[in-house]
Design an enzyme around this catalytic site. Structure first.
Site, mmCIF file in Angstrom:
data_model
loop_
_atom_site.group_PDB
_atom_site.id
_atom_site.type_symbol
_atom_site.label_atom_id
_atom_site.label_comp_id
_atom_site.label_asym_id
_atom_site.label_seq_id
_atom_site.Cartn_x
_atom_site.Cartn_y
_atom_site.Cartn_z
ATOM 1 N N HIS A 189 1.036 -1.122 0.049
ATOM 2 C CA HIS A 189 0.084 -0.051 -0.037
ATOM 3 C C HIS A 189 0.863 1.156 0.018
ATOM 4 O O HIS A 189 0.529 2.234 -0.536
ATOM 5 C CB HIS A 189 -0.842 0.040 1.407
ATOM 6 C CG HIS A 189 -2.253 -0.800 0.974
ATOM 7 N ND1 HIS A 189 -2.709 -1.643 2.169
ATOM 8 C CD2 HIS A 189 -2.764 -1.389 -0.197
ATOM 9 C CE1 HIS A 189 -3.752 -2.176 1.626
ATOM 10 N NE2 HIS A 189 -3.778 -2.046 0.521
ATOM 11 N N CYS A 215 1.820 -3.238 -27.096
ATOM 12 C CA CYS A 215 1.689 -3.143 -25.664
ATOM 13 C C CYS A 215 3.130 -3.240 -25.052
ATOM 14 O O CYS A 215 3.388 -3.478 -24.017
ATOM 15 C CB CYS A 215 0.644 -4.294 -24.857
ATOM 16 S SG CYS A 215 1.175 -5.834 -25.506
ATOM 17 N N GLU A 265 4.007 -11.384 -31.076
ATOM 18 C CA GLU A 265 5.410 -11.022 -30.617
ATOM 19 C C GLU A 265 6.292 -12.210 -31.143
ATOM 20 O O GLU A 265 7.546 -12.327 -30.552
ATOM 21 C CB GLU A 265 5.366 -10.897 -29.205
ATOM 22 C CG GLU A 265 4.554 -12.003 -28.411
ATOM 23 C CD GLU A 265 4.268 -11.955 -26.837
ATOM 24 O OE1 GLU A 265 4.984 -11.250 -26.528
ATOM 25 O OE2 GLU A 265 3.743 -12.822 -26.288
ATOM 26 N N ASP A 314 9.341 -8.968 -26.845
ATOM 27 C CA ASP A 314 9.466 -10.395 -27.295
ATOM 28 C C ASP A 314 9.975 -10.394 -28.878
ATOM 29 O O ASP A 314 10.904 -11.002 -29.531
ATOM 30 C CB ASP A 314 8.648 -11.339 -27.110
ATOM 31 C CG ASP A 314 8.643 -12.030 -25.780
ATOM 32 O OD1 ASP A 314 9.861 -12.120 -25.215
ATOM 33 O OD2 ASP A 314 7.676 -11.986 -24.751
#
Ligand code: PEP
Ligand code: MG
Length: 576
Positions: free
Chosen positions: A191, A504, A433, A457
């Site tokens: 946290h 991504c 990838e 990748d």
């Protein structure tokens, strides 16, 4: 000068004096009390509970307005401890029996609770110890009538150095007085780390014995992105970081100014900017940085640091949480991507000679349909609660994609039979990838609703460069013409087959390549939350016509170096 390496918890650079804080120690008198004093002691205890509740709700209100509702909710767990009947009754019963001061009794009960929780082998419950400890100390302070003074005496902006910080400690920090913090213990997902990201101050945790190596007043440099702390830097290092910090500050402010504006090019083309997350706890940061959804949720982190596989129910709850909290935006859940450099402690996997070319990701899932199905069912069930999409990692050809879709179809049929709701139109994508997937993207496009290019990748496989080996890191070149050509092919064939395509991999978050990717027609950038404002800013600065020309020219260049310097020049001209 010493350089310490820890876990990067919140990015950014901060330079300043160290301020070491210890735990606030209370001396708890071991005082016997007379029987007639018992009611007064009970009243003291009840008043301390009421004051503590007031303190926490006020803290929640402040945090809700400063940082957001989600961060404020962290303290709901503290309020629950205050309402714990068992704890309260145990204190009162022991007080009546043992005739000792309520502070002494309460400290004993608190210790017992913490000991019990520490023995439980459950990461989640272990995390709750911090909550109990935190609220327990607050109650104790109020019984003893002491004021909290952790950060009260600060006269200048400091970098806090501590063994550990509780969420309350972190919340008591004011950005104006604390410019960063570093701790001995703690992980990326504590946290405390989450609060640091929300406060947008750099933080490095898990440094081991930082409190033993630093004293108050030492000059520090905290590099939150690298997870690095430099103690008493030499002049040259200091000058470099001072310049970096200035640059970062000016630039960040400029980028942040557009974070909530639409992500459209100067001539009106909408390009989505979404976030990559590893854990649901990162959602507040995604929202804070203006993320339009999640383009990659790396679910394997959910499987790590535990002794068993997460059940369907547990996964369902987590995916549902993410879906509900990101509404109306969409969330792409990537199915389990184990192997390569990501392993589980409890799962014996054969030691592949070349783990990145071995039994990983979709290959692992297709040979373990029992595990794969649990995850797919959990994702499908959660899709009834928001806008979820799913994608498979490491697809290398059509057969694998067809096979994975068949397992998914089996899960759909099961859920239908069971009468369990799910989104019948959930989009299913393939990560691109592996070079063979990039070269056959036209065939894969017929079996997928979208593509997401995993350049991390894709680059290592195309250029035969291990992404984790620092000795060959100089060969890991996103701007290599081979990579650029592959990207162009994937985006072109996706569009001619009417599917959308996102990226991504980390390449999508690099300023240098943004104009090129916009020019190729990329539909979505999915990047670490902190990078969102910058990429949005670049998108808003260029027209599609202009970006297309830039991409075309970059594709004619013959080396990565040439591409990079060309791109640098264009960025300078158009964006900076
Ligand atoms: C990638 O390979 O680009 C990707 C996004 O996946 P990961 O980094 O998790 O392998
Ligand atoms: Mg990958």
């Amino acid at each position: 000068m010493i350089v310490l390496k820890g876990i990067a918890a919140a990015s950014g650079i901060s330079i300043g004096p160290a301020y070491k804080i210890g735990r606030e120690e209370f001396s708890i008198p071991q005082e016997p009390i007379k029987p007639e004093e018992i009611p007064i002691q009970i009243q003291l205890f009840e008043e301390a509970l009421i004051t503590t509740r007031k303190e926490i709700t006020e803290l929640q209100k402040r945090i809700a307005s400063d940082m957001g509702q989600d961060e404020a909710q962290i303290f709901d767990a503290h309020l629950l401890v205050l309402e714990d009947r068992m704890l309260i009754e145990e204190v009162i019963t022991r007080l009546k029996k043992e005739h000792m001061s309520v502070a002494y009794i309460f400290a004993g009960v608190l210790k017992k609770y913490i000991d019990v929780f520490s023995r439980i082998e459950d990461e989640y419950l272990k995390e709750r110890i911090t909550d109990i400890n935190d609220v327990g100390r607050r109650i104790l302070r109020n019984i003893l009538g002491k004021e909290q003074k952790l950060f009260q005496n600060l006269k200048e902006r400091v970098i806090v150095v501590a063994h550990d910080l509780s969420p309350s400690d972190t919340a008591a920090m004011h950005k104006q007085m604390v410019s960063a913090f570093v701790t001995d213990i703690g992980g990326k997902t504590s946290h405390t780390a989450i609060m640091a990201k929300s406060l947008e101050i750099p933080a490095v945790v898990g440094l081991g014995e930082v409190t033993a190596k630093i004293k108050t007043g030492d000059a520090l440099i905290v590099d939150g992105s690298m997870g690095m702390v430099i103690v008493n830097p030499d002049e040259e290092t200091l000058a470099i970081y001072q310049q970096e910090e200035r640059k970062l500050r000016g630039v960040t402010e400029k980028y942040l100014s557009v974070k909530d504006l639409p992500s459209v090019t100067a001539d009106g083309k909408k390009i989505n900017v979404a976030a990559n997350i590893e854990l649901p706890e990162e959602i507040p940061s995604v929202k804070l940085h203006g993320g339009q959804g999640i383009g990659l949720y790396r679910t394997e982190f959910f499987y790590m640091n535990r002794k068993d596989f997460p059940s369907e129910e547990e996964q369902f709850m987590a995916y549902r949480y993410v879906a509900e909290h990101m509404k109306p935006h969409s969330v792409i859940i990537r199915t389990l991507d184990l192997g390569g450099d990501k392993f589980l402690s409890h799962l014996e996997m054969p030691k592949d000679m070349q783990p990145f070319l071995g039994w990983r990701a979709i290959r692992f899932c297709l040979t373990r349909p029992d595990l794969f199905k649990i995850q797919l069912r959990a994702i499908l069930r959660a899709s009834a609660y928001g806008k979820l999409k799913l994608m498979y990692p490491m697809i290398s050809g059509v057969e694998e994609l067809v096979q994975a879709n068949a397992v998914l179809e089996g899960c759909r049929q099961e859920l239908k039979k069971e009468g369990v709701p799910f989104d019948e139109n959930i989009e299913v994508g393939a990560m691109i990838e592996v070079p063979s997937a990039a070269m056959t993207a036209d065939l894969l496009a017929k079996e997928a609703d979208f593509f997401s290019i995993g350049t991390n990748d894709l680059i290592q496989y195309s250029l035969a460069v291990d992404r984790t080996n620092e000795k060959v890191a100089y060969l890991y070149e996103p701007a290599h013409p081979a990579v650029l050509r592959m990207l162009k092919n994937v985006i072109d064939v996706a569009h001619s087959n009417n599917i959308w395509v996102g990226m991504c991999g980390e390449m999508a978050s690099e300023e240098t390549f943004a104009l090129f990717l916009i020019g190729l027609g990329l539909d979505e950038f999915s990047i670490p939350p902190q990078a969102i404002p910058q990429i949005k800013y670049i998108i808003r600065s260029v027209s599609i016509t202009e970006a297309r020309k830039i991409a075309e020219e970059a594709l004619t260049l013959s080396t990565a170096k040439a591409v990079e310097s060309f791109m640098e020049a264009r960025i300078k001209e158009i964006v900076r």
